[in-house]
Every structure is written in structure tokens, then in C-alpha cells.
Design a protein around this motif. Structure first.
Motif, short mmCIF file in Angstrom:
data_model
loop_
_atom_site.label_atom_id
_atom_site.label_comp_id
_atom_site.label_asym_id
_atom_site.label_seq_id
_atom_site.Cartn_x
_atom_site.Cartn_y
_atom_site.Cartn_z
N ILE A 105 0.67 -1.25 -0.13
CA ILE A 105 0.04 -0.04 -0.07
C ILE A 105 0.78 1.18 0.07
O ILE A 105 0.52 2.36 -0.73
CB ILE A 105 -1.11 -0.29 1.29
N VAL A 106 2.06 1.23 0.76
CA VAL A 106 2.80 2.34 0.66
C VAL A 106 3.35 2.53 -0.71
O VAL A 106 3.45 3.92 -0.97
CB VAL A 106 4.15 2.18 1.88
N ALA A 107 3.80 1.43 -1.26
CA ALA A 107 4.45 1.51 -2.48
C ALA A 107 3.47 2.38 -3.46
O ALA A 107 3.71 3.11 -4.31
CB ALA A 107 4.97 0.32 -2.89
N SER A 108 2.10 1.69 -3.45
CA SER A 108 1.10 2.06 -4.17
C SER A 108 0.53 3.63 -4.13
O SER A 108 0.50 4.17 -5.10
CB SER A 108 -0.14 1.31 -4.16
N THR A 109 1.03 4.05 -2.80
CA THR A 109 0.77 5.47 -2.50
C THR A 109 1.62 6.43 -3.27
O THR A 109 1.33 7.43 -4.27
CB THR A 109 0.75 5.68 -1.12
N GLY A 110 2.82 6.03 -3.30
CA GLY A 110 3.96 6.74 -3.99
C GLY A 110 3.38 6.64 -5.68
O GLY A 110 3.81 7.80 -6.12
N ASN A 111 3.32 5.40 -6.00
CA ASN A 111 2.96 5.61 -7.63
C ASN A 111 1.88 6.23 -7.93
O ASN A 111 1.65 7.13 -9.10
CB ASN A 111 2.84 4.18 -8.03
N LEU A 112 0.63 6.27 -6.86
CA LEU A 112 -0.50 6.93 -7.42
C LEU A 112 -0.34 8.53 -7.28
O LEU A 112 -1.00 9.16 -8.17
CB LEU A 112 -1.54 6.35 -6.42
N LEU A 113 0.54 8.88 -6.43
CA LEU A 113 0.79 10.54 -6.32
C LEU A 113 1.84 10.86 -7.46
O LEU A 113 2.40 11.71 -7.36
CB LEU A 113 1.13 10.77 -5.03
N ALA A 114 2.39 9.86 -8.28
CA ALA A 114 3.57 10.00 -9.18
C ALA A 114 4.78 10.69 -8.61
O ALA A 114 5.46 11.09 -9.46
CB ALA A 114 2.78 10.92 -10.22
N PHE A 115 4.93 10.32 -7.46
CA PHE A 115 6.32 10.42 -6.66
C PHE A 115 7.50 9.52 -7.06
O PHE A 115 8.48 9.57 -7.01
CB PHE A 115 6.12 10.57 -5.28
N THR A 116 6.89 8.23 -7.28
CA THR A 116 7.67 7.11 -7.27
C THR A 116 7.25 6.14 -8.53
O THR A 116 5.92 6.49 -8.87
CB THR A 116 7.75 6.25 -6.15
N GLU A 117 8.03 5.31 -8.86
CA GLU A 117 7.74 4.45 -9.98
C GLU A 117 8.33 2.91 -9.73
O GLU A 117 8.94 2.36 -10.36
CB GLU A 117 8.30 4.82 -11.31
N TYR A 118 7.50 2.45 -8.75
CA TYR A 118 7.96 1.35 -7.92
C TYR A 118 7.14 0.23 -9.02
O TYR A 118 6.26 0.53 -9.68
CB TYR A 118 7.36 0.92 -6.76
#
Length: 708
Positions: free
Chosen positions: A237-250
Motif C-alpha cells: 500500500i505504501v508503494a502504491s501510494t507513491g505511484n498513485l501520487l506520481a512521486f515514485t515508479e515502483y
């Protein structure tokens, strides 16, 4: 001021000043290698993909304190699933539900603020677990998913806001909705997380129902996987949050892969738990029925009726299968085959409705004596009198439930035994559904030795084990209650007291037959003694495992008859057993008048027969004529008595009725006085026929004889 950066090795480094103002890092987060850099402490955060399940489990366990915090996971999950699983909305009553918004917002902010890198995801996941340390495992995962749903739901709502909505457009701009995207990786991972939560929730539900760990051991084993599933759920969920906000690309597939591995282990444990819980729930259901059955059929269902899918037992009467009630074929075709078999089986049990049932429970080992006993008991239940002590003999049925670990040889052995019996038997070659109830002390307490509990038509126990009672007393113990044993003991106790007083050296053993005899005719004494010895040593008696003893009262006879006389003079008839005792005493006095002699046949403490001298002697002397009956009947005593009755009738037929003519003019009103039979072998009260007294040397049915 705390800073974090990634070194060339890919390990995130957290540097905090040792001089105050530092960011607090819990001991859990600090379970990684540290080095000193001058006045600073350098902490290396591990990559969770480099950790084994065991290493992660050690860290996660340290975050859990207790389950004191309350969370209504049912309502919260309904709200979350409406956002995550769009298209399958559920109506939820949320009038009194107030989620912990500060907690949700705090967790959401922590996930939003997580820096890029799996090490930081690991750090945030441990922070969330530490923050939710007082919640249950399922609540930890669900609260994190709900915190994600705040941002995810906000994105969905704002992305659907019309452009003409000024407020909505402003919020879209502030939340940078145009920069975000929900990839298929995110939606697929979220769907899988929801499935993973279902497994956690099932485990939590079963754990809260208080099952004994010894009865559902896999539930405890599953606990080893639950913290791992929760950890990887939160990390995903933490990784999905970063991808959702376009902060990360896990690469979310990596998180899903690790989550799927531990979910698979948990699911496997839960499948076994389901079987274990199904078994214990089935047992508890049967136990409730067994303790409070509606009737005898309901009780038998609890013991032997299987669930759907199990092998359906068959009911046999000897070698003949009980005919089921015919079903209309057109209706029968609509039934599932297994269900139809169970319906037929229930109908087979109806043969026991409103009946008293003697449950014969045994293995197949060394049960020949019990089979012979119950076969003979079955025959005696068909004989007259048809009603006794207020019970109808035809209402008593015998049902055999074999407890066996089956193989082909034992199946053949069971079929052989089944073909030799005349009563009912259950044929079930799989584990008996009520086997646990049968074996446990609070149930039928079967420990491997044959038992014979007796149940009344209402399904309640009348005797926990009548086997010993029937072995000792036979049909005399009918209707086989514990009180019947007490009455039989009381019925003969007075006579044994007299016998032991005049013969203190007499030894009476429960499984042995004993002839107690006496008389004034020495020749009869000698002949009778000789015949007892012959029968005792006969090969047929030895093969039947029958032991016969004898005891002559001799000089003690006068004392014996004095004791009988005193009992006969006791006129107190307070209970039915007192009447029986008086009848026995009067019958004994008939024996006393026999010029040949007399004999009493007993089996242990059970007095089987009070016999006249000549008939007793002839029965023994002609043993060759009835020796085979010893095997066919339930005991030596039954075969003996049957032949004895034949001899008594033959002797009585040779002796015509004795008639005394009385001249009423000589006796006046006293002509109705009682007169005993002049035949020395009889001594019964003569029947008054006008002015004639007659006796045919048979027992009188006068009510003064207490019905004996």
C-alpha cells in the motif's frame, strides 16, 4: 536536522545529529547495522527484498503489543471496498460509525511523505505497525488500506468533477490530479490486497471464537504467516501510494510477488483450519443433540448420520439390509445422489422410532460370547410373556455399532459376524461421525471393551452399560435398567444370607455355575453328585467354557429350612419385591417336601432355578440329549432349565391329580378350609371343587401367592 540519502550501494542512509533536535527513530527501525561518523550516527536501512521471512517476522512481532483498541472492521471494510472495488457497491449502515480520522490522516500523510526506495517503504511500514501496535492484525492492514483510500477516493472523485465546477476544478489543481494516473498495476495489486485481507479476516474471526489450540492446531500455525501478510500488505500500500501520487515508479509486481507467496502459505493453513473447525463444529453440533435429543432416532443420527459427501452407512437386520421407504422416482431424480442416500438412511433409522435401543458397541476382537448372549436375548424378547414390568418386549431393539479400523480382512470378518446375528447392525467402513462421542467419558465411554448402553424412546440413557447385568441375570434383568439389577439383588439377598450363614465356607464366583443341594434320600444325593461330576467333565461343557461347582448342605439342612421358615412367616408386603420373596419362600417349602431331594442352580449370585430332586437328576443324567443346546442358548442355565421343564411335565403327567372327597355333613362350615396335596412330591394347596379338594401338582395362581 535529520536527512536521508541513498549511497552508491543502494542502501538508504539516515543521519541524525547526536546533539538534540534529532528525529526520533524507534529501536525497531534501528535493528540494522550502524557506524559512527565523527559526532554523528549513520543508520543503514535494509532493503525488505533482501530480508528473509524470518527476519521480517522478527521485526514485525516487536511492533505488536495487544489488541485493546477497538475497530469495527466490518463497517470500515464496507466503506473501503466501495472505493477500491468499484462496481460492486454495498449498502452499509454507518449511522453510529465514526472512523478514527486523525489516525487515518496521520497514516496517509506518513505514506505520502515516504521517500523513494524500498528501504524507505520498509521504514514506513514498520512505523505504521508501531503506530497501530494496539490494534488487531486485521485492523492494522485495514486501517492502512483505509488511509490509502482517503487519497485514492479523493483522486477518483476529483477526476470525475466537471470542468465547470469551480470548486472542484480548484481542488483538482491543488491536488495535481492531472499529474496522477491509476495504472493497471495499482488496480490489480489493490484487488489482490482485498483478497489478502479476506484471508486475514477469516483467520481473525476463527481466532476470536475461542477454539482449543489442541483441536485446531493449524490456527496457531497460521499465526506465523499473518504478521508477514500484514507487513507485505502495508508495504504494498505504501508503494502504491507513491505511484498513485506520481512521486515514485515502483515495480509493484515485486511487492505483489512477495505478498502472494505469504498469502499462499496462509491460505493453505486456512484450508486445513477449515477442515479442523468443520470437524469440531460438527462434533459440537452432534454433542448438543446427543445431550438433548428430540427422541431415540435423533440420538442415533448424532452418532452415525454422516455429512454430505461422506459414505452413507447401511442398516442391516442380520444379513438383510433394512428396506427403505420407497420414494417416487420422478421426485427421486431431482435429488442429489448423496442427499438421496442420506434420506434413505434416515428412513432406515425410523425402525427404532419409539423403541428402547440396546447399543452394542464393540470391536471385532473376541466378541463371540457377546454375540451369543445377544442372539439369545433377542430370542427371549420374542417369548411370552410379551409384557413385563409395564414394558413390551417387542419395543426393545438391539443395534450393533462396530468401532473398527477397516481393512479387507476385517470387512470379511464383520460380514461373517453380521450373518450370524438376528438383530440390527450398522455397516460403515469409514470413520464413524459420532466416534468421538462414543469414546469420550462424557459420552458413551467406549474404551475398547464391548459395552451395551440402553436408551429409552426419548433418547435418554437408562443404563450406561447393561452388558454385565445381562451376562449375570439374562432376561430376568428386563428392562435392563440399573434399578432392575438392584431389585434382582434384593430379591435373592435374603436367601444368600441364609445360605452363607449355614455354609460359611461356600465360595460363589460370578462366572461359575453352582448346584446347592440337599435331601434325606442318600441314594439320590449320591446319584445326583455323580451326575454333576459327569456333566462338569463333559467335553461339550469344556468347549463352551462353562465351569460348574457343587455344594451339599448336608448337616446344615435343618438350619437352612429354619431360616426359610422365618422368612415365610414375614407377612410384610410393602413392595413388589416383598411379594416375590414370599413366593420364593413358599416354592422352597414345596422342595422341602420332596422325598428325593432338591437342588438350587445359580450363576454367581443369580439364582436360576429351584428344582425338585427327580427332575433335576434326570436333567443331568440325560445331558447327552441336550448338550448341543449349551452352544445355542445364552448359557448353560437356560439350556438346563428348558430340559428341566420338559422333565417336570413328564413326571407330572405320570401322576394323576390328587382328589380328596370331603363329606360336608361331617365338616360343616369348615369344609372350605385349605388342605395341602397328599402327594409327597407336591405339597401345594388343593383346589376346592364343590366338596372335593383337588391338586394337579402345579403352581397355584391364587392372589395370596403374590403372583409368584
Amino acid at each position: 536536522m535529520a536527512m536521508s540519502n541513498a549511497d552508491s550501494s543502494g542502501t538508504t542512509t539516515l543521519i541524525s545529529s547526536s546533539q538534540g533536535g534529532s528525529t526520533a527513530i524507534t529501536s525497531i527501525q534501528q535493528q540494522s547495522a550502524t557506524t559512527n561518523m565523527g559526532g554523528q550516527q549513520k543508520i543503514h536501512l535494509p532493503n525488505p527484498f533482501d530480508l528473509t521471512d524470518s527476519q521480517i517476522l522478527d521485526r514485525v512481532y516487536l511492533t505488536h503489543v495487544n489488541d485493546d483498541e477497538i475497530c469495527n472492521t466490518s463497517i470500515l471494510f464496507g466503506l473501503v471496498s466501495n472505493l477500491i472495488l468499484q462496481g460492486s457497491y454495498s449498502t452499509i449502515s454507518t449511522v453510529s460509525f465514526k472512523p478514527e480520522f486523525p489516525t487515518l490522516k496521520l497514516v496517509s500523510c506518513q505514506m505520502i511523505g515516504t521517500k523513494h526506495g524500498p528501504q524507505c517503504v520498509h521504514q514506513t511500514a514498520l512505523w505504521i505497525l508501531q503506530h497501530l501496535r494496539c490494534y488487531s492484525w486485521d485492523a492494522k492492514a485495514l486501517i492502512t488500506l483505509a488511509a490509502f483510500s482517503l487519497e485514492y477516493g479523493n483522486f477518483i472523485l476529483l477526476s470525475r468533477t466537471p470542468t465547470q465546477d469551480i470548486v472542484g476544478s480548484s481542488l483538482r489543481q491543488l491536488n495535481q490530479i492531472q499529474e496522477r494516473k491509476v495504472s493497471s498495476e495499482i488496480t490489480e495489486l489493490l484487488s489482490f490486497i482485498v483478497k489478502a485481507f479476506h484471508h486475514i479476516k477469516v483467520w481473525a474471526t476463527w481466532s476470536s471464537e475461542g477454539y482449543d489450540p489442541e483441536e485446531v492446531p493449524t490456527l496457531t500455525e497460521a499465526l506465523q504467516e499473518v504478521p508477514l501478510v500484514v507487513y507485505w500488505t502495508i508495504a504494498s500500500i505504501v508503494a502504491s501510494t507513491g505511484n498513485l501520487l506520481a512521486f515514485t515508479e515502483y515495480s509493484l509486481s515485486e511487492f505483489r510477488e512477495r505478498l502472494a507467496a505469504v498469502v499462499k502459505k496462509l491460505a493453505d493453513h486456512l484450508e486445513i483450519c477449515k477442515l479442523e473447525i468443520g470437524y469440531i463444529d460438527d462434533y459440537l453440533s452432534r454433542r448438543r443433540i446427543f445431550e438433548k435429543p428430540k427422541d431415540i432416532v435423533d440420538l442415533l443420527k448424532a452418532l452415525i448420520l454422516p455429512n454430505n459427501g461422506a459414505q452413507v452407512p447401511q442398516i442391516y437386520q442380520g444379513s438383510i439390509q433394512i428396506k427403505q421407504v420407497n420414494l417416487i422416482i420422478s421426485f427421486a431424480n431431482n435429488f442429489n445422489k448423496e442427499l438421496l442416500n442420506i434420506i434413505k438412511y434416515i428412513q432406515g433409522l425410523e425402525v427404532f422410532k419409539e423403541k428402547h435401543v440396546l447399543l452394542f458397541i464393540s470391536s471385532l476382537y473376541s466378541i463371540g460370547d457377546e454375540i451369543m448372549l445377544l442372539n439369545c436375548l433377542h430370542d427371549r424378547l420374542q417369548e411370552s410373556p410379551k409384557e413385563w414390568k409395564g414394558f413390551k418386549k417387542e419395543d426393545f431393539k438391539i443395534l450393533w455399532i462396530p468401532i473398527v479400523e477397516w481393512d479387507e480382512a476385517k470387512r470379511e470378518q464383520f460380514k461373517t459376524w453380521k450373518n450370524s446375528i438376528k438383530w440390527y447392525a450398522v455397516e460403515c467402513y469409514s470413520e464413524l461421525p459420532g466416534g468421538r462421542i462414543i469414546s469420550e467419558p462424557e459420552g458413551l465411554n467406549y474404551m475398547g471393551k464391548p459395552i451395551l448402553p440402553v436408551y429409552n424412546p426419548q433418547g435418554y440413557k437408562a443404563n450406561e452399560d447393561a452388558m454385565g447385568l445381562i451376562f449375570q441375570w439374562g432376561i430376568d434383568a428386563f428392562p435392563f435398567r440399573k434399578t432392575d439389577a438392584a431389585d434382582l439383588i434384593l430379591k435373592w439377598k435374603w436367601l444368600w444370607d441364609i445360605i452363607r450363614k449355614v455354609a460359611p465356607g461356600l465360595q460363589v464366583q460370578g462366572d461359575r455355575y453352582l448346584f446347592i443341594f440337599g435331601g434325606s434320600n442318600k441314594k439320590w444325593i449320591q446319584d445326583f453328585t455323580l451326575e454333576v461330576e459327569k456333566v462338569k467333565r463333559h467335553e461339550s461343557v469344556k468347549r463352551a467354557d462353562v465351569i460348574i461347582d457343587k455344594y451339599e448342605l448336608g448337616s446344615s439342612v435343618p438350619s437352612f429350612w429354619i431360616g426359610i421358615e422365618r422368612m415365610r412367616q414375614n407377612k410384610k408386603h410393602q413392595e413388589a419385591v416383598d411379594c416375590e420373596i414370599q413366593g420364593i419362600a413358599k416354592s422352597l417349602f414345596c422342595l422341602k417336601r420332596d422325598p428325593e431331594g432338591w437342588a438350587i442352580l445359580t450363576k454367581g449370585q443369580n439364582i436360576k432355578l429351584l428344582g425338585h430332586g427327580e427332575a433335576m437328576y434326570r436333567t443331568l443324567a440325560e445331558f447327552q440329549s441336550w448338550k448341543d443346546k449349551v452352544f445355542e442358548k445364552e448359557g448353560f442355565d437356560i439350556a438346563f432349565k428348558e430340559y428341566y421343564d420338559v422333565k417336570v411335565k413328564e413326571i407330572a403327567d405320570r401322576q394323576p391329580c390328587s382328589i380328596v372327597n370331603v363329606d360336608s355333613s361331617n365338616y360343616g362350615s369348615s369344609v372350605i378350609a385349605t388342605i395341602t396335596c397328599p402327594n409327597p412330591t407336591c405339597g401345594r394347596v388343593m383346589e376346592v371343587t364343590s366338596v372335593n379338594y383337588k391338586c394337579c401338582h402345579r403352581d397355584n395362581n391364587d392372589s395370596n401367592y403374590c403372583g409368584y
